[in-house]
Scaffold this active site. Structure first.
Site, short mmCIF file in Angstrom:
data_model
loop_
_atom_site.label_atom_id
_atom_site.label_comp_id
_atom_site.label_asym_id
_atom_site.label_seq_id
_atom_site.Cartn_x
_atom_site.Cartn_y
_atom_site.Cartn_z
N HIS A 16 -1.16 0.10 1.22
CA HIS A 16 -0.42 -0.92 1.97
C HIS A 16 0.94 -0.42 2.46
O HIS A 16 1.29 -0.56 3.64
CB HIS A 16 -0.25 -2.15 1.08
CG HIS A 16 0.07 -3.41 1.82
ND1 HIS A 16 1.32 -3.97 1.82
CD2 HIS A 16 -0.70 -4.21 2.58
CE1 HIS A 16 1.29 -5.08 2.53
NE2 HIS A 16 0.09 -5.25 3.01
N SER A 34 0.93 -8.87 7.12
CA SER A 34 1.46 -7.61 6.59
C SER A 34 1.69 -6.61 7.71
O SER A 34 2.56 -5.73 7.60
CB SER A 34 0.46 -7.00 5.59
OG SER A 34 0.35 -7.79 4.44
N ASP A 74 6.99 -1.87 -1.35
CA ASP A 74 5.54 -2.07 -1.43
C ASP A 74 4.94 -1.29 -2.59
O ASP A 74 5.55 -1.22 -3.65
CB ASP A 74 4.90 -1.65 -0.10
CG ASP A 74 3.72 -2.53 0.27
OD1 ASP A 74 2.68 -2.40 -0.39
OD2 ASP A 74 3.84 -3.35 1.20
#
Length: 736
Positions: free
Chosen positions: A204, A378, A163
């Site tokens: 994230h 996600s 990520d």
């Protein structure tokens, strides 16, 4: 004028005594350390040995209870007349034992608080009550507690999150952080710390990592699904993304890392058709062939957030790869999120958000914070990655294909709502939105422990088009693959490799039907896809034919759902069948739950469970979930049945039905460990014992001050009248 005399000794002492009173009052406050609780037992060391110890006990009127340790002159005395528990020493016995010349040492015993260090099923983390998807707040949840109750927490498993970086020093991640599973391919250094600033957009990866491996029982945030697993982070999305970077990330430490979790892909704009480059595709293949010592690396992938753009995840070459586990999303109430995509490559589903609450997925956030606002597919993929880690702990020898078999068997339609649920040729329900359903961690680890490995993967490819075929309004092509049934008896992945042109690509619907009657829509209408490029050697994939026998006629259908004037031409169609020569439907399902119920009611709900299990909502559990506690069904000795009974509404976990039996509290309440109650912070009561102790201390000090003043003041007055000052308090000089 004569100078005013200095204050006398008593008056001089009063400020100090008053300060002592304030200190005592502060020390007696509810926030102070817990007081010692003294018992009516003494440990005594006697010089002359056992005979003198007995005589000494009789002489002092104490009960002799024996030697503490064999061969050592320590003895246990007790006095029946002394209170069993007190907040201060018994000074009478203290003075008697002090004066006795035969006593070398003694100590009045105090209560020592000790807790068992066994694994508790329900974590004590303050945000765990908000983790609705795994704490039994919704029915069904992901059944994480059942996996934990069997002792599986991810120990020995290593995951990495591909990520935008990982806040490795986050207090809820640091203990599980693994530097060998981490790298920064954007800056080409081993530190995956995210780049801060610019609105802190690089959260994230840290959020995804916390879902998997946030540390449990540390009083920080919540708990990860595999809270004893090791977690790494790969920083690769915060810079120029290219095939080299993706390949490097996908092939990082393949003999050390077991699971790679990714929640990204091509643009979810409803018009992009894109997938891995040459290097990334090679990294996937090398991972499943060589990773984990030949068992195969596990790649978990989010299916995509392009639902609002009518995107289809079969146009994403990462999520439709046979080497990845594609994970879909569902809301807490069973409805499909508007952002989720559909396609037959989705294998399973986990939760992503909730409609009835602002609380979404709880996890770690940048700057050492916590968040309950993580959402989207996600958020779904890392939950699945954590559950796969639990399965690998249960059975480390599982191959990448074994895990896909197990995931299918441990996924259930449950309450997931969709109009396209259908049974495939072997009787399994499957959906283009959810795959085989909601993943159940309890079933997954149970299946993993008993799973016998699958036989080697076989592949059979059949080319169906030798000359170009016009599509116009539609086209149907049938193909007999009976030759493949000689090497494949049970299917796994089925791929359709197409090359075609079309005047408006998004208007074309492609579907494949099997000889056993299963129809899988490979790509749906994509209204924003106006491309005239068609599909150039693009491979679609479906998992809907899993375990079917491929023998017979397969049918490919291409249908125009747009303008009647659309035209195109199919130039290539190759059907790729993957599977095994074993008859998998004949194998007893490893995820079949052993019936541990001894008696059921007329509706099939369990009324009595087997030994050491609790009856709860018609099921048998090895633990009682939050808001319930385990108890005997009745007081009759012969009735050994156990049930989960409700805690008091103020408790989150408890050991009884009373409001004073709480062991932890729900969010927004504070646990009072003396009364074992849960209260809103503004209404935490002091215990009666605490108030009594405070009053005793303050009263004793106040009385002592007054007595001292009464004793000393007359003496001081006599000294003043005689004109002599004490050496420590000289008389004030008079001004000359």
């Amino acid at each position: 004028m004569a100078a005013r005399p200095r204050p006398g000794p008593v008056l001089s002492l009063l400020p100090a005594l008053f300060a002592l009173l304030l200190i005592a009052a502060a020390a007696a406050s509810p926030g102070s350390a817990k007081p010692r609780v003294y018992l009516s037992s003494w440990a005594v060391r006697v010089a002359a040995g056992l005979r003198d110890a007995r005589a000494l006990a009789r002489r002092h009127g104490l009960l002799y209870l024996g030697q503490v340790m064999e061969g050592e002159p320590y003895y246990h005395f007790r006095h029946r007349g002394t209170r069993q528990r007190a907040l201060s020493r018994h000074w009478g016995w203290h003075m008697r034992l002090t004066r006795d010349p035969q006593v070398l040492w003694f100590e009045q015993q105090t209560v020592k608080k000790r807790s068992k260090r066994g694994v508790s099923v329900v974590p004590t983390d303050p945000w765990f009550p908000r983790q609705w998807y795994m704490n039994n707040d919704v029915h069904p949840d992901l059944n994480i507690l059942t996996a934990w109750s069997r002792g599986y927490t991810g120990l020995g498993v290593v995951l990495t999150v591909l990520d935008d970086g990982l806040e490795k020093d986050h207090p809820d991640l640091a203990a599980n952080y693994d530097p060998l599973a981490s790298y920064d391919f954007n800056s080409n250094d081993p530190d995956p710390q995210p780049r801060y600033g610019d609105g802190d957009k690089n959260w994230h990866g840290t959020r995804c990592a916390g879902e998997v491996a946030a540390v449990a029982n540390n009083n920080i945030c919540g708990a990860g699904v595999a809270y004893n697993a090791k977690i790494g982070g790969v920083r690769m999305l915060d810079g120029s993304i290219m095939d080299i970077v993706e390949a490097q990330a996908l092939s990082l430490q393949p003999q050390h890392i077991h699971i790679y979790s990714a929640s990204w892909g091509p643009e979810d704009d409803g018009k992009t058709v894109d997938g891995p480059g040459v290097l990334a595709a090679a990294a996937f293949h090398r991972g499943v062939v060589q990773g984990r010592g030949g068992l195969g690396s596990i790649f978990i992938w989010a299916s995509g957030n392009g639902g609002t753009n009518y995107d289809n995840c079969n146009c994403d070459g990462y999520t439709n790869s046979i080497y990845t586990v594609s994970v879909g999303s569902v809301l807490g109430d069973g409805h499909r999120p508007r952002y989720s995509e559909s396609c037959p490559a989705i294998l399973t589903t986990t939760y992503s958000s909730r409609t009835t609450s602002k609380v979404q997925i709880v996890t770690t956030d940048l700057h050492h914070r916590c968040t309950d606002k993580h959402t989207g597919t996600s958020a779904s993929a890392p939950l699945a990655a954590g559950m796969v880690a639990l399965a690998l702990e249960a059975n480390p020898t599982l191959t990448w294909r074994d895990l896909q078999h197990l995931i299918i068997r441990a996924s259930k339609p449950a309450h997931l709502r969709a109009e396209d649920w259908a049974k495939n040729g072997v009787g399994r329900s499957v959906s283009h939105y959810y795959g085989y359903g909601l993943l159940d961690a309890g079933l997954l680890v149970q299946a993993a422990t008993t799973w016998a490995g699958t036989r080697p993967q076989e592949k059979c490819s059949v080319e169906a088009v030798q000359v170009p075929r016009d599509i116009s309004s539609g086209l149907t092509i049938s193909i007999d693959v009976s030759s493949c049934s000689q090497i494949i008896r049970s299917l796994e992945h089925v791929q359709v490799q197409l090359s075609l042109s079309y005047s408006r690509r998004g208007d074309l619907v492609v579907a494949l039907s099997s000889p056993m009657g299963t129809k899988s829509t490979l790509v749906t209408v994509r209204p924003y896809d106006t491309s005239q490029e068609g599909y150039k050697d693009w491979t679609f994939m479906s998992t809907h034919f899993w375990d079917e026998n491929p023998k017979g006629i397969w049918t490919l259908q291409l249908e125009n759902r747009g303008d009647a004037h659309n035209t195109g031409q199919l130039t290539s169609f190759i059907l790729h069948l993957h599977g095994t020569d074993e008859d998998m439907p004949a194998r007893r399902s490893a995820a079949t739950v052993t019936d541990e119920c001894l008696r059921r009611d007329e509706n099939g709900a369990c009324e009595e469970c087997g030994s050491s299990l609790y009856t709860h909502h018609g099921s048998c559990l090895s633990y009682c979930p939050p808001r319930y506690y385990g108890k005997a069904r009745s007081a009759t000795p012969r009735d050994t049945a156990r049930v989960c009974a409700s805690c008091h509404p103020s408790c989150y976990t408890c050991r009884g039905a009373s409001a004073h039996n709480c062991t932890s509290c729900p969010s927004g309440r504070t646990f009072h460990d003396i009364t074992h109650t849960c209260h809103h912070p503004a209404h935490v009561p002091a215990s009666r014992g605490g108030l009594r102790r405070d009053l005793v201390i303050v009263t004793a000090l106040a009385c002592s001050t007054l007595v001292m003043a009464g004793v000393l003041y007359p003496t001081y007055r006599m000294v003043l009248r005689s004109g002599k000052g004490a050496s420590c308090c000289p008389q004030a000089r008079r001004a000359e």
